[in-house]
Design a protein around this motif. Structure first.
Motif, PDB file in Angstrom:
ATOM      1  N   PHE A   1       0.835  -1.203   0.000  1.00  8.55           N
ATOM      2  CA  PHE A   1       0.000   0.000   0.000  1.00  8.55           C
ATOM      3  C   PHE A   1       0.874   1.259   0.000  1.00  8.55           C
ATOM      4  CE2 PHE A   1      -2.489   3.253   2.279  1.00  8.55           C
ATOM      5  CZ  PHE A   1      -3.565   3.343   1.419  1.00  8.55           C
ATOM      6  N   CYS A   2       1.926   1.265   0.793  1.00  6.61           N
ATOM      7  CA  CYS A   2       2.841   2.410   0.818  1.00  6.61           C
ATOM      8  C   CYS A   2       3.575   2.573  -0.509  1.00  6.61           C
ATOM      9  CB  CYS A   2       3.859   2.256   1.950  1.00  6.61           C
ATOM     10  SG  CYS A   2       3.143   2.394   3.585  1.00  6.61           S
ATOM     11  N   GLY A   3       3.959   1.476  -1.135  1.00  2.58           N
ATOM     12  CA  GLY A   3       4.614   1.532  -2.435  1.00  2.58           C
ATOM     13  C   GLY A   3       3.684   2.075  -3.509  1.00  2.58           C
ATOM     14  N   ALA A   4       2.416   1.667  -3.465  1.00  7.12           N
ATOM     15  CA  ALA A   4       1.434   2.187  -4.422  1.00  7.12           C
ATOM     16  C   ALA A   4       1.226   3.683  -4.212  1.00  7.12           C
ATOM     17  CB  ALA A   4       0.116   1.442  -4.272  1.00  7.12           C
ATOM     18  N   GLY A   5       1.208   4.100  -2.973  1.00  8.80           N
ATOM     19  CA  GLY A   5       1.081   5.534  -2.686  1.00  8.80           C
ATOM     20  C   GLY A   5       2.286   6.323  -3.158  1.00  8.80           C
ATOM     21  N   ALA A   6       3.471   5.763  -2.997  1.00  8.55           N
ATOM     22  CA  ALA A   6       4.693   6.436  -3.455  1.00  8.55           C
ATOM     23  C   ALA A   6       4.723   6.529  -4.976  1.00  8.55           C
ATOM     24  CB  ALA A   6       5.923   5.690  -2.955  1.00  8.55           C
ATOM     25  N   GLY A   7       4.318   5.469  -5.653  1.00 11.38           N
ATOM     26  CA  GLY A   7       4.264   5.498  -7.113  1.00 11.38           C
ATOM     27  C   GLY A   7       3.243   6.497  -7.628  1.00 11.38           C
ATOM     28  N   SER A   8       2.075   6.535  -6.992  1.00  7.23           N
ATOM     29  CA  SER A   8       1.046   7.503  -7.385  1.00  7.23           C
ATOM     30  C   SER A   8       1.494   8.932  -7.118  1.00  7.23           C
ATOM     31  CB  SER A   8      -0.249   7.231  -6.622  1.00  7.23           C
ATOM     32  OG  SER A   8      -0.752   5.967  -6.937  1.00  7.23           O
TER      33      SER A   8
END
Length: 64
Positions: free
Chosen positions: A39-46
């Motif tokens: 979830f944190c990785g998806a937020g960082a990518g977004s």
């Protein structure tokens, strides 16, 4: 390839590698930790995508 497509791919790769790196670095290999870091990785990518998209729209792309 469109610049927006390259930006989406690069942001996805950044988020995935960031999440994998955080998962490996943490040392706690559990399902909850993996989901939280995904979830944190998806937020960082977004976040990277929207930040760079704003720079491209405003014309602040560096020259080659």
């Amino acid at each position: 390839m469109l610049p927006s497509t390259r930006l989406k791919l690069a942001s996805s790769l950044f988020g995935a590698l960031g999440a994998l790196g955080m998962f490996w670095w943490s040392g706690a290999y559990s399902v909850v930790n993996a989901l939280l870091l995904a979830f944190c990785g998806a937020g960082a990518g977004s976040g990277l995508y929207w930040l760079m998209r704003g720079c491209i729209v405003r014309g602040r792309v560096p020259e080659h």
